[in-house]
Design a protein around this motif. Structure first.
Motif, PDB file in Angstrom:
ATOM      1  N   ASP A 190       0.816  -1.205   0.000  1.00 23.73           N
ATOM      2  CA  ASP A 190       0.000   0.000   0.000  1.00 23.73           C
ATOM      3  C   ASP A 190       0.857   1.264   0.000  1.00 23.73           C
ATOM      4  O   ASP A 190       0.380   2.324   0.364  1.00 23.73           O
ATOM      5  N   SER A 191       2.133   1.139  -0.381  1.00 23.55           N
ATOM      6  CA  SER A 191       3.014   2.303  -0.415  1.00 23.55           C
ATOM      7  C   SER A 191       4.155   2.032  -1.383  1.00 23.55           C
ATOM      8  O   SER A 191       4.693   0.921  -1.421  1.00 23.55           O
ATOM      9  N   ASP A 192       4.529   3.057  -2.131  1.00 22.01           N
ATOM     10  CA  ASP A 192       5.655   2.884  -3.047  1.00 22.01           C
ATOM     11  C   ASP A 192       7.002   2.972  -2.331  1.00 22.01           C
ATOM     12  O   ASP A 192       8.053   2.841  -2.942  1.00 22.01           O
ATOM     13  N   ARG A 193       6.990   3.160  -1.024  1.00 24.48           N
ATOM     14  CA  ARG A 193       8.231   3.138  -0.234  1.00 24.48           C
ATOM     15  C   ARG A 193       8.887   1.761  -0.295  1.00 24.48           C
ATOM     16  O   ARG A 193      10.094   1.645  -0.149  1.00 24.48           O
ATOM     17  N   TRP A 194       8.087   0.728  -0.454  1.00 25.26           N
ATOM     18  CA  TRP A 194       8.581  -0.643  -0.519  1.00 25.26           C
ATOM     19  C   TRP A 194       9.183  -0.842  -1.906  1.00 25.26           C
ATOM     20  O   TRP A 194       8.502  -1.257  -2.833  1.00 25.26           O
ATOM     21  N   ASN A 195      10.486  -0.525  -2.039  1.00 26.80           N
ATOM     22  CA  ASN A 195      11.121  -0.550  -3.357  1.00 26.80           C
ATOM     23  C   ASN A 195      11.398  -1.956  -3.891  1.00 26.80           C
ATOM     24  O   ASN A 195      11.705  -2.104  -5.057  1.00 26.80           O
ATOM     25  N   GLU A 196      11.296  -2.963  -3.051  1.00 24.18           N
ATOM     26  CA  GLU A 196      11.408  -4.354  -3.499  1.00 24.18           C
ATOM     27  C   GLU A 196      10.198  -5.131  -2.974  1.00 24.18           C
ATOM     28  O   GLU A 196      10.327  -5.983  -2.100  1.00 24.18           O
ATOM     29  N   PRO A 197       9.015  -4.832  -3.505  1.00 29.32           N
ATOM     30  CA  PRO A 197       7.800  -5.426  -2.947  1.00 29.32           C
ATOM     31  C   PRO A 197       7.753  -6.951  -3.020  1.00 29.32           C
ATOM     32  O   PRO A 197       7.265  -7.598  -2.089  1.00 29.32           O
ATOM     33  N   ALA A 198       8.269  -7.539  -4.093  1.00 30.02           N
ATOM     34  CA  ALA A 198       8.242  -9.005  -4.200  1.00 30.02           C
ATOM     35  C   ALA A 198       9.095  -9.642  -3.103  1.00 30.02           C
ATOM     36  O   ALA A 198       8.693 -10.644  -2.497  1.00 30.02           O
ATOM     37  N   LEU A 238       1.692  -3.809   3.707  1.00 30.88           N
ATOM     38  CA  LEU A 238       2.986  -3.128   3.736  1.00 30.88           C
ATOM     39  C   LEU A 238       2.728  -1.681   3.365  1.00 30.88           C
ATOM     40  O   LEU A 238       2.371  -1.372   2.230  1.00 30.88           O
ATOM     41  N   THR A 239       2.867  -0.802   4.350  1.00 23.64           N
ATOM     42  CA  THR A 239       2.505   0.592   4.150  1.00 23.64           C
ATOM     43  C   THR A 239       3.640   1.512   4.580  1.00 23.64           C
ATOM     44  O   THR A 239       4.788   1.090   4.684  1.00 23.64           O
ATOM     45  N   ASP A 240       3.307   2.753   4.866  1.00 22.73           N
ATOM     46  CA  ASP A 240       4.327   3.731   5.243  1.00 22.73           C
ATOM     47  C   ASP A 240       3.964   4.375   6.579  1.00 22.73           C
ATOM     48  O   ASP A 240       2.921   4.106   7.163  1.00 22.73           O
ATOM     49  N   ASP A 241       4.860   5.241   7.055  1.00 26.22           N
ATOM     50  CA  ASP A 241       4.661   5.882   8.355  1.00 26.22           C
ATOM     51  C   ASP A 241       3.384   6.711   8.419  1.00 26.22           C
ATOM     52  O   ASP A 241       2.709   6.732   9.445  1.00 26.22           O
ATOM     53  N   SER A 242       3.060   7.403   7.353  1.00 27.26           N
ATOM     54  CA  SER A 242       1.869   8.246   7.352  1.00 27.26           C
ATOM     55  C   SER A 242       0.612   7.411   7.580  1.00 27.26           C
ATOM     56  O   SER A 242      -0.231   7.753   8.422  1.00 27.26           O
TER      57      SER A 242
END
Length: 170
Positions: free
Chosen positions: A16-24, A52-56
């Motif tokens: 749920d966030s593009d912060r996860w640069n290696e989602p797989a 899998l999300t971000d701090d916000s």
């Protein structure tokens, strides 16, 4: 009489966030960690979701559900089962920035810290907590056992630094 085979745990992982640069890779890590935890704890539930999300986003959830207006590493939302038949165990939410910051501060690989927090969140779903010292010790010992099976060093043993326990206020 033989026992009925246990249903395989279905683990849905949502990024749920593009912060996860290696989602797989992150999906694989949390699935493997939670699957091992389920086997170790002899879990009878059949499914759960991991976000899998971000701090916000996690800060918003933490404020909404716990009244704490800050980001955290992991939140667990156990399902409120209304039948005797186990099904959805609940949801685990993990925040990228906090996990990355903690891993760097503690000098441990991001993947190890992520796996540990996925296990920690899972144990909350099945009833573990760390509100009392005895309960915290039981939970930590269970985490250590699961992580050993994953070849991950003891997350609570870190030379020279006090390690903040997942979800704790220390």
């Amino acid at each position: 009489m033989t026992a009925a085979p246990r249903a395989k745990l279905k683990i849905d992982v949502l990024v749920d966030s593009d912060r996860w640069n290696e989602p797989a890779k992150a999906r694989s890590i949390v699935r493997r960690a939670v699957a091992r935890a389920a086997v170790t704890a002899s879990t009878t539930g059949t499914e759960l979701a991991i976000v899998l999300t971000d701090d916000s986003a996690i800060r918003h959830l933490n404020r909404l559900w716990r009244g704490i207006d800050t980001a955290t590493n992991v939140l667990s939302f156990p399902s409120k089962q209304t039948t005797d038949e186990p099904a959805h165990l609940g949801d685990i939410v993990l925040a990228y920035e906090t996990i990355a910051r903690e891993a760097a501060a503690e000098g441990k690989p991001f993947a190890h810290h992520l796996a540990h927090l996925a296990v920690h969140g899972f144990l909350h779903l099945i009833g573990y907590d760390h509100d009392k010292d005895a309960d915290a010790e039981t939970m930590e010992q269970t985490e250590r056992k699961i992580l050993r099976h994953l070849n991950i060093p003891d997350p609570y043993r870190h030379p020279g630094k006090a390690v903040k326990k997942a979800g704790s206020k220390r």
